[in-house]
Design a protein around this motif. Sequence first.
Motif, short mmCIF file in Angstrom:
data_model
loop_
_atom_site.label_atom_id
_atom_site.label_comp_id
_atom_site.label_asym_id
_atom_site.label_seq_id
_atom_site.Cartn_x
_atom_site.Cartn_y
_atom_site.Cartn_z
N ARG A 125 -3.92 -54.75 -100.26
CA ARG A 125 -4.36 -53.53 -100.32
C ARG A 125 -6.14 -53.54 -100.77
O ARG A 125 -6.98 -52.86 -100.27
N TRP A 126 -6.19 -54.46 -101.78
CA TRP A 126 -7.59 -54.51 -102.40
C TRP A 126 -8.63 -55.16 -101.39
O TRP A 126 -9.57 -54.81 -101.34
N ARG A 162 -8.43 -54.95 -98.24
CA ARG A 162 -8.46 -53.89 -97.13
C ARG A 162 -9.29 -52.74 -97.63
O ARG A 162 -10.35 -52.51 -96.82
N ASP A 163 -9.04 -52.08 -98.61
CA ASP A 163 -9.65 -50.93 -99.21
C ASP A 163 -10.96 -51.06 -100.01
O ASP A 163 -11.72 -50.23 -100.15
N PRO A 179 -14.82 -53.22 -97.16
CA PRO A 179 -15.72 -52.20 -97.09
C PRO A 179 -17.04 -52.36 -98.09
O PRO A 179 -18.16 -52.08 -97.42
#
Length: 415
Positions: free
Chosen positions: A339-340, A342-343, A347
């Motif tokens: 998740r880190w 990806r998010d 970014p």
Amino acid sequence: MDLQITATDPEHPITLLDLPWDVPLTDWPEKHLVSLPRGISRHVVRFARAGGEVVAVKEVGEWAAVREYGLLRDLDRLAIPAVDPVAVVTGRYDADGEPLEPVLITRQLKGSLPYRSMFETTMRPTTIKRLLDALAVLLVRLHLNGFAWGDCSLSNTLFRRDAGAYAAYLVDAETGQIQPQLSRGQREYDLEVARVNIAGELMDLEAGGSLHPSVDPVPFGDEICERYGELWHELTRTSVYPRDKRHHIDRRIRRLNDLGFDVAEMQIKRSPDGDAVTFLPKVVDAGHHQRQLIRLTGLDAEENQARSLLRDLETWMATQDDYAPGDPLGARPEVLAHRWVRDVFRPAVRAMPRELRDGVDIAQIYHELLEHRLLLSERRREDVTMEEAARDFAAGRGDRGPGDPDGEEAVVFPV
């Protein structure tokens, strides 16, 4: 008095009955023994096979055996690295009816070695320092939990390497005692005993030709006191941070890193006054951060880059609502790491102009973004988001590119 076996597990008395308790430990038949490295001990110690596991058997007086068995059980409940207690055997008699000493039985710590076995090949000074660091971590953890060792030494410790980490385990609690809290004098006594014992043990190795010629035993004995003092201060000082100043947490982790310790675990507890932070340190080997980063995220980076990225990942994970170490219902580190990436990670990197990304690996870009975010946060005295840091970074570096040392905001990175 009949043979009596007091054990932690109901199955142990059954498996232990097969051992020759009517024979002095020095005379046990080879069929019961397991050949493993043993450290120096004032008592007779042997490794034996009991059922499907290997145990260490130590002959010692009944009062001492029962007391040490209880202390090791207490340390186990406190999650302190120490050997696991298995049983105490009393009421031993030989074939002629003469009494034999009781024994304390502990589980053999797999993958561990006594320090003398580790010095069979001349150990590099840097490795010796890491072992002493691991011992300093163990002593700090014992003291934080109110355990006064009384005889801290290399001989009373086992060392184990696990995925690049060095860990020290207490193997002899005979002289220890647990109290609600230790006084400064009790801690300093333990440190003085450790300093004298370690210097003496290294002198013994030096006399036997097993110590690297560049190692001076006395300064190495002094060094554990210095490392202990630094670590004790960094771990025990009050740390409550306002929720909008989490960059202070990052700064504190960096101080632990500068002392040579990684953060094995970090806990953030919410309170009306802010976020109270506690840390659990460990000593790591070269390449540890690279391997851990690849395992968790699939990202390949240099060691210092990996340390920087993992520091950010761990801080971010501790702020997630479903992060609950040890809770089977909490999200696993691998899930949170995905998740880190990806998010947060992707970014942030994509926010950088392409001309700044060309020719620079993404781990280095993210590392420099983290450095820039910390700089901005400390200037503004509040947390700065990654998006803000990326915009400011791009605006200030557009003509130079990441890593260029020119300009007043240039970041100096460790070699």
